[in-house]
Design an enzyme around this catalytic site. Structure first.
Site, mmCIF file in Angstrom:
data_model
loop_
_atom_site.group_PDB
_atom_site.id
_atom_site.type_symbol
_atom_site.label_atom_id
_atom_site.label_comp_id
_atom_site.label_asym_id
_atom_site.label_seq_id
_atom_site.Cartn_x
_atom_site.Cartn_y
_atom_site.Cartn_z
ATOM 1 N N GLN A 497 -39.220 30.098 -16.710
ATOM 2 C CA GLN A 497 -39.566 29.749 -18.086
ATOM 3 C C GLN A 497 -40.518 30.820 -18.607
ATOM 4 O OE1 GLN A 497 -42.546 26.649 -19.289
ATOM 5 N NE2 GLN A 497 -40.711 25.503 -19.895
ATOM 6 N N TYR A 579 -47.430 26.153 -28.009
ATOM 7 C CA TYR A 579 -47.608 27.562 -27.707
ATOM 8 C C TYR A 579 -46.993 28.402 -28.835
ATOM 9 C CZ TYR A 579 -49.047 25.622 -23.248
ATOM 10 O OH TYR A 579 -49.701 24.900 -22.288
ATOM 11 N N ARG A 627 -36.838 25.127 -24.180
ATOM 12 C CA ARG A 627 -37.656 23.900 -24.200
ATOM 13 C C ARG A 627 -38.263 23.757 -25.586
ATOM 14 N NH1 ARG A 627 -41.883 21.143 -19.975
ATOM 15 N NH2 ARG A 627 -39.891 20.472 -19.123
ATOM 16 N N ARG A 721 -44.473 15.325 -11.898
ATOM 17 C CA ARG A 721 -45.556 14.880 -11.022
ATOM 18 C C ARG A 721 -45.058 14.176 -9.765
ATOM 19 N NH1 ARG A 721 -50.119 12.981 -15.494
ATOM 20 N NH2 ARG A 721 -50.191 14.995 -16.558
#
Length: 788
Positions: A497, A579, A627, A721
């Site tokens: 990524q 971002y 994404r 996670r």
């Protein structure tokens, strides 16, 4: 105690009966504005769990209800000329009118005073003369309205119109009829309530309702008891095949827009002795449960708490503490279900098998594994359909272990290790031995695709000093060593990524202070507009010029070239989480007035330019994914409709899949956290846009992965996670499902671990305590048969 009840519906009456039985000294008075035989609506449905509580609390009421019940186990999905049945669900229904009669009779036996056709005195007046005032006055609660500053209610108006009707056609199961009409898709929910009839609810999106002309009939003020006969006549015509000559019956039947009611607090009044119950406190969409069921559960809990605690304050605090989590859980499931029906049009192209599984699992409470317990044959049929529709499939494998081809990239299963920032590169963006262990360990653990964290395009593009990069050849060689280990030692593929931090850069490591600026060593941050991530905390970014954009685009191209040279199987462009590229897309962060700001088309311009430039240097066989944040979780931000446009633009540019995340664009966000909470956005993009999607967001169980993939809500599931907790999560999921095939590749040295280890001392076979062993019970496919 002296107790006043405002509202003599099932919830209010049931509380009165229970409280009076627990303490006959209570003085209970009920005010009901309607007559004893007035009731709106038809059937009410109960679950086995609720009935168990009712039986324990008041066997007399339960026995009376049991004698009236229509009982069945099957759900029939009627779609595209097929009827697909799922069994083992356990329903009990009766008429609302008969339920009220039973409760009224029980109240009379217990000498409870009920004033019919009588408006209750003001709640505050009652609160001054009574120990407790219970407001069970329904959806349009006057008590809730008058005490809104204390209850703090929110009323969420939804997007569908529906109407409660009945028919003298006695259905033998719960029915979902999907009607594709000239105006759009409609749905009918139907179920029997006794030997004479069935509840018949027609529902449709408000756009379909408008297109069908129903709005033309809904132009006057309706009086209580009035029914919209013009709409009902049209419903009869539309549903002619379903009704098959049977009648449609009305009772205060007109179009309703569902409102989800929530209250921050359930107590009010000067003495805090006014409490709300049932629809006054909460609503849950009828597709997941009965408001009557929830109200009676409230009543049971409130009566028990009053009996168990010495003070009223303690009892009411316990009632709210006990019921609110249960109600909120139900409302989350109901919200998922109602949103599914609001979006029904996006599923009508699915095959009947997938559609049936989709509708059965719409609330996320019922899952693949849960259905397998209820009706193994149904799940076997779904799994077989999925296998036959999947190229290169393996018969008998769980959905998550079926292969998938992304572009020309073949993955052995549907599990992705989600990109997760590790903040462990402490030498100018260079990946370390930790990254070798981290990524190769997840690959050895069996995931079909392992993704790197966001790898940054330049030193200034890092989030923190611990973030990795790929702006030089030394970094590229370090990444190549990781890729080689993954390819040599596992069946996994590995993707990189690539992203730029934008205004969220130059911050501390996560465990030192997430999104907090560095104490020393700051670097300049840049963004489409000079808006800091947190006002007064983070740097004000420099607004990028056109020349800056060209330079940053070149950084992305260089990163893509190095990723390909390092041997990565897939390249993902990070356009999410606030971002740099994400901040161009969101109107919250992009306030430019040039060709890169304003409309969504303009805001997408730079991210699409970057994608196109990268696509030119990434070989065609190597898929590129993107994404995105499918919602900003704030008013005025990106919405799911915008997300579909964004996905369409990247699809047109050559993206092989959209990795669907949400939020992290602004600190003002208010996300609706919960299990698989981001999956509906993946669902919408996949089924509206027709592009492969990767779902992400608290997907923690293999059961959820099976459910999401089989229902067509995503093609791949990114698990984050849970993989940190258990790097072998995928292999262990195979063991849990007794699967040992090509979708779960154990490294040869680990193959002895394919069985679950023993967890305790075995003491041999337990003694037989029955004269005759009970045989295994099969799936219940009980249908309602009033006469037999």
């Amino acid at each position: 105690m002296k107790i006043a009840l405002i509202g003599g519906g099932p919830g209010g009456l049931y509380f009165s009966v229970l409280a009076k039985q627990l303490d006959p000294s209570h003085e209970i008075t009920v005010w009901e504005r309607n007559a004893p035989d007035d009731t709106f609506g038809f059937g009410v449905v109960f679950s086995d769990e609720t009935l168990g509580g009712i039986e324990h609390a008041d066997p007399a009421i339960h026995a009376a209800m049991e004698a009236e019940f229509a009982r069945w186990d099957d759900i029939d999905v009627h779609f595209r000329g097929q009827t697909i049945t799922s069994g083992g669900h356990g329903f009990a229904a009766m008429t609302r009118k008969r339920l009220l009669e039973l409760l009224q009779a029980r109240a009379a036996e217990l000498d409870i005073t009920v004033h019919f056709r009588t408006e209750a005195p003001d709640a505050d007046e009652l609160a001054a003369t009574h120990d407790l005032v219970i407001a069970a006055d329904g959806l349009n609660s006057l008590v809730r309205t008058n005490h809104a500053d204390e209850f703090r209610p929110t009323l969420d108006m939804r997007k569908c119109k529906y109407m409660w009707l009945a028919t003298d056609r006695v259905f033998d199961a719960f029915k979902f009829y999907i009607l594709e009409t000239p105006w759009g898709v409609m749905q009918v929910h139907g179920y029997p309530y006794d030997a004479t009839g069935s509840t018949f609810i027609i529902e449709m999106h408000e756009d379909v309702w408008q297109a069908a002309g129903f709005a033309d009939f809904d132009t006057r003020e309706w009086k209580p008891g009035d029914s919209d006969e013009q709409s009902i006549a049209k419903v009869r015509a539309i549903c002619g095949e379903i009704l098959d000559g049977y009648e449609v019956m009305s009772n205060n039947s007109r179009w309703i827009t569902f409102r989800t009611v929530r209250n921050e607090h359930w107590r009010a009044g000067e003495r805090h002795n006014i409490v709300i119950l049932g629809d006054a406190a909460h609503t849950a969409h009828f597709s997941i449960g009965s408001g009557t069921k929830l109200a009676m559960e409230d009543a049971l809990a409130l009566a028990a708490c009053l009996h168990e605690h010495e003070t009223l304050d303690a009892a009411l605090s316990a009632y709210e503490a006990e019921r609110k989590p249960v109600v909120l859980s139900t409302q989350r499931a109901a919200q998922a279900s109602l949103e599914w029906f609001e979006s029904l049009g996006q599923y009508v192209d699915q095959d009947p098998e997938q559609f049936a599984f989709n509708i059965m699992t719409r609330s996320r409470r019922v899952t693949h594994d849960n259905l397998k317990v209820r009706d193994p044959a149904f799940v076997e049929r779904m799994d077989t359909w999925f296998a036959t529709s999947t190229p290169g499939s393996e018969s008998g494998a769980p959905p998550m272990f079926q292969p998938f081809t992304l572009g020309e990239l073949e993955l052995v299963n549907r599990v992705v290790v989600s990109p997760m920032d590790m903040y462990a590169a402490h030498d100018d963006g260079l990946p370390t031995g930790f990254h070798v262990a981290h990524l190769s360990g997840k690959a050895l653990g069996g995931a079909g695709l392992v993704m790197t964290e966001m790898v940054c395009t330049s030193p200034e593009g890092r989030i923190t000093p611990g973030c990795t990069g790929i702006w030089n050849d030394e970094q590229m060689e370090a990444w190549r060593r990781i890729v080689d280990v993954v390819h040599t030692e596992s069946a996994s593929k590995v993707g990189m990524q690539i992203g730029h931090s934008g205004r969220k850069g130059s911050t501390k490591l996560m465990w030192e202070g997430m999104d907090e600026p560095l104490d020393t060593g700051n670097w300049e941050v840049v963004a489409p507009s000079p808006l800091p991530y947190k006002e007064g905390v983070n740097q004000v970014p420099r607004e990028l010029t056109t020349a800056d954009l060209e330079a940053i685009k070149a950084e992305f191209v260089g990163a893509a070239e190095r990723a390909v040279a390092a041997g990565f199987d897939l390249v993902e462009l990070h356009c999410a989480h606030g971002y740099l590229l994400s901040s161009f897309i969101s109107p919250v962060t992009n306030q430019r007035t040039d060709g890169y700001g304003g409309s969504l088309e303009n805001r997408l311009r730079f991210p699409l330019e970057v994608f196109a430039a990268m696509r030119e240097v990434v070989p065609a066989p190597t898929p590129m994914t993107v994404r995105i944040s499918a919602t900003d979780w704030v008013v005025g931000g990106v919405t799911v409709d915008d997300a579909c446009e964004i996905a369409q633009a990247f699809k047109d540019a050559g993206a092989a899949a959209i990795d669907v995340s949400t939020g992290q664009v602004t600190p003002d966000e208010q996300p609706a956290f919960g299990r698989s909470y981001q999956t509906p956005f993946s669902d919408a993009i996949r089924n509206r846009v027709g592009i492969n999607t990767i779902a992400v967001g608290i997907i923690s169980s293999w059961d959820d992965v099976n459910s999401i993939v089989l229902a067509g809500r995503a093609d791949l599931c990114a698990v984050g996670r849970a993989h940190l907790y258990n790097p072998n999560w995928t292999l262990h999921a195979a063991v849990e499902q007794d699967y040992d095939g090509p979708g779960a590749v154990w490294p040869m040295p680990w193959r002895a671990g394919r069985r679950k280890p023993q967890t305790g001392r075995a003491e041999g076979e337990k003694p037989r305590l029955q004269l005759v062993r009970e045989g295994a019970q099969g799936t219940r496919h009980r249908r309602w048969q009033p006469n037999g």
